[in-house]
Write a protein that holds these residues in place. Structure first.
Motif, short mmCIF file in Angstrom:
data_model
loop_
_atom_site.label_atom_id
_atom_site.label_comp_id
_atom_site.label_asym_id
_atom_site.label_seq_id
_atom_site.Cartn_x
_atom_site.Cartn_y
_atom_site.Cartn_z
N MET A 150 -86.54 -3.24 -68.75
CA MET A 150 -86.27 -3.14 -67.32
C MET A 150 -85.43 -4.33 -66.86
SD MET A 150 -88.97 -3.05 -64.13
CE MET A 150 -89.14 -4.83 -64.10
N VAL A 151 -84.45 -4.08 -66.02
CA VAL A 151 -83.61 -5.14 -65.48
C VAL A 151 -84.37 -5.85 -64.37
CG1 VAL A 151 -81.47 -5.64 -64.27
CG2 VAL A 151 -81.51 -3.88 -66.05
N SER A 152 -84.38 -7.17 -64.40
CA SER A 152 -85.01 -7.97 -63.34
C SER A 152 -83.95 -8.74 -62.57
CB SER A 152 -86.01 -8.96 -63.95
OG SER A 152 -87.08 -8.29 -64.57
N ALA A 153 -84.21 -8.97 -61.31
CA ALA A 153 -83.31 -9.80 -60.50
C ALA A 153 -83.24 -11.19 -61.12
CB ALA A 153 -83.83 -9.87 -59.07
N ASN A 154 -82.05 -11.79 -61.11
CA ASN A 154 -81.90 -13.10 -61.74
C ASN A 154 -80.87 -13.96 -61.01
OD1 ASN A 154 -79.24 -12.38 -62.75
ND2 ASN A 154 -80.25 -11.22 -64.37
N ARG A 155 -80.74 -15.20 -61.48
CA ARG A 155 -79.87 -16.17 -60.81
C ARG A 155 -78.43 -15.70 -60.77
NH1 ARG A 155 -79.37 -22.07 -63.41
NH2 ARG A 155 -78.66 -20.78 -65.13
N GLU A 156 -77.97 -15.09 -61.85
CA GLU A 156 -76.55 -14.69 -61.92
C GLU A 156 -76.22 -13.66 -60.84
OE1 GLU A 156 -78.45 -15.32 -64.59
OE2 GLU A 156 -77.31 -17.16 -65.04
N MET A 157 -77.19 -12.82 -60.50
CA MET A 157 -76.95 -11.83 -59.43
C MET A 157 -76.81 -12.51 -58.07
SD MET A 157 -79.69 -8.99 -60.72
CE MET A 157 -79.50 -8.18 -62.34
N ALA A 158 -77.67 -13.52 -57.82
CA ALA A 158 -77.55 -14.27 -56.56
C ALA A 158 -76.26 -15.08 -56.53
CB ALA A 158 -78.77 -15.18 -56.38
N VAL A 159 -75.88 -15.66 -57.67
CA VAL A 159 -74.60 -16.38 -57.75
C VAL A 159 -73.44 -15.44 -57.40
CG1 VAL A 159 -72.95 -17.40 -59.38
CG2 VAL A 159 -75.34 -18.15 -59.38
N TYR A 160 -73.48 -14.21 -57.92
CA TYR A 160 -72.41 -13.26 -57.66
C TYR A 160 -72.33 -12.91 -56.18
CZ TYR A 160 -69.41 -9.15 -58.30
OH TYR A 160 -68.39 -8.25 -58.24
N CYS A 161 -73.49 -12.83 -55.51
CA CYS A 161 -73.47 -12.56 -54.07
C CYS A 161 -72.82 -13.71 -53.31
CB CYS A 161 -74.89 -12.29 -53.56
SG CYS A 161 -75.58 -10.73 -54.12
N PHE A 162 -73.18 -14.95 -53.67
CA PHE A 162 -72.51 -16.09 -53.05
C PHE A 162 -71.01 -16.08 -53.38
CE2 PHE A 162 -76.56 -18.53 -52.34
CZ PHE A 162 -76.29 -18.91 -51.02
N ASP A 163 -70.67 -15.83 -54.65
CA ASP A 163 -69.26 -15.76 -55.05
C ASP A 163 -68.50 -14.75 -54.20
OD1 ASP A 163 -69.31 -17.66 -57.07
OD2 ASP A 163 -69.57 -16.20 -58.69
N THR A 164 -69.13 -13.60 -53.96
CA THR A 164 -68.49 -12.53 -53.20
C THR A 164 -68.25 -12.96 -51.76
OG1 THR A 164 -69.51 -10.83 -54.59
CG2 THR A 164 -68.76 -10.14 -52.42
N LEU A 165 -69.23 -13.64 -51.16
CA LEU A 165 -69.07 -14.07 -49.77
C LEU A 165 -68.04 -15.20 -49.66
CD1 LEU A 165 -70.07 -13.48 -46.94
CD2 LEU A 165 -71.95 -15.10 -47.30
N VAL A 166 -68.09 -16.15 -50.58
CA VAL A 166 -67.09 -17.22 -50.59
C VAL A 166 -65.69 -16.64 -50.75
CG1 VAL A 166 -66.23 -19.21 -51.90
CG2 VAL A 166 -68.67 -19.02 -51.39
N ALA A 167 -65.54 -15.69 -51.68
CA ALA A 167 -64.24 -15.07 -51.91
C ALA A 167 -63.75 -14.34 -50.67
CB ALA A 167 -64.32 -14.10 -53.09
N HIS A 168 -64.67 -13.74 -49.93
CA HIS A 168 -64.28 -13.06 -48.68
C HIS A 168 -63.67 -14.05 -47.69
CE1 HIS A 168 -64.59 -10.68 -44.99
NE2 HIS A 168 -65.27 -11.69 -44.46
N TYR A 169 -64.32 -15.20 -47.51
CA TYR A 169 -63.80 -16.19 -46.56
C TYR A 169 -62.48 -16.79 -47.04
CZ TYR A 169 -68.42 -15.94 -44.41
OH TYR A 169 -69.56 -15.50 -43.82
N ASN A 170 -62.30 -16.86 -48.35
CA ASN A 170 -61.08 -17.45 -48.90
C ASN A 170 -59.99 -16.41 -49.16
OD1 ASN A 170 -62.31 -19.95 -48.87
ND2 ASN A 170 -62.85 -19.93 -51.04
N SER A 171 -60.28 -15.14 -48.83
CA SER A 171 -59.32 -14.05 -49.05
C SER A 171 -58.84 -14.01 -50.50
CB SER A 171 -58.12 -14.17 -48.09
OG SER A 171 -58.56 -14.09 -46.76
N GLU A 172 -59.79 -14.08 -51.42
CA GLU A 172 -59.46 -14.01 -52.84
C GLU A 172 -60.50 -13.14 -53.55
OE1 GLU A 172 -59.61 -18.17 -53.72
OE2 GLU A 172 -61.78 -18.19 -53.99
N ASP A 173 -60.28 -12.90 -54.83
CA ASP A 173 -61.22 -12.10 -55.61
C ASP A 173 -62.33 -12.98 -56.16
OD1 ASP A 173 -59.80 -9.73 -55.21
OD2 ASP A 173 -58.50 -10.11 -56.94
N ALA A 174 -63.54 -12.45 -56.19
CA ALA A 174 -64.66 -13.19 -56.77
C ALA A 174 -64.54 -13.23 -58.28
CB ALA A 174 -65.97 -12.53 -56.36
#
Length: 212
Positions: A1-25
């Protein structure tokens, strides 16, 4: 079973940062899969209790990579209960990723355990004859200190029901219970992770640089 992990939360932050910077995560560092999922943003101010800033997800199975990408932004920017998160708020944020599992139809509205089960309720509004539904993640009732009845009543209000809540109406609820794995990451830990793994701390357009 897949469990929630740090890399998933990192990706969410990456996605939001990329949105503000108008770039790809950057590409995510976790494996693909299909599960129902939620992304929750909370804001920590002056060391106080984290306050909800946005929480949106899906009860349908989604591809994890696209799912976290979509809901990281939707929960941050389009939760109608809150104004969109601004770039300057990022250093105060924490992100919780949840993967939902073990969906079961309950025998009645009390057939679940506080702190273990998330809830999906479905019922007919007797005043308008419309179907209403809503969900709480497993941690909500315990965090709020609710009894089972208090959680159900709050969930009925969340579903948009404004009439009197009676025992007979509660007994007509169709309740689905589920469990989840979750992982919470504060921005400071995200920034340290990025600096360690990529050689430089994240930079955000429109945000004050933090000392991480």
């Amino acid at each position: 079973m897949v469990s929630a992990n740090r890399e998933m939360a990192v990706y969410c932050f990456d996605t939001l940062v990329a949105h503000y910077n108008s770039e790809d995560a950057p590409p995510p560092a976790f494996d693909e899969g299909q599960h129902p999922l939620f992304v929750t943003w909370k804001k920590v101010v002056n060391g106080g209790e984290p306050r909800l800033r946005g929480c949106i997800g899906t009860l349908e199975a989604r591809c994890l990579i696209n799912g976290f990408k979509d809901y990281a932004l939707t929960s941050a920017l389009k939760d109608r209960r809150f104004p969109p998160i601004q770039a300057r708020e990022l250093p105060s944020l924490e992100c919780t990723v949840s993967i939902l599992t073990d969906f079961e139809t309950a025998n009645n509205y009390l057939d679940w355990e506080v702190g273990i089960h998330g809830l999906i309720i479905e019922f007919t509004d007797p005043e308008y004859s419309t179907r209403r539904s809503a969900t709480y993640l497993p941690e909500v009732a315990a965090h709020e200190g609710w009894t089972k009845v208090e959680a159900i009543d709050s969930l009925m209000r969340k579903a948009g029901f404004s009439g009197p809540i009676t025992e007979s109406l509660r007994k007509r609820i169709r309740l689905t219970r589920y469990q989840s794995t979750l992982f919470t990451l504060h921005y400071s830990d995200y920034a340290s992770y990025v600096k360690t793994t990529r050689g430089a701390a994240p930079s955000i357009l429109g945000a004050k640089p933090g000392n991480y």
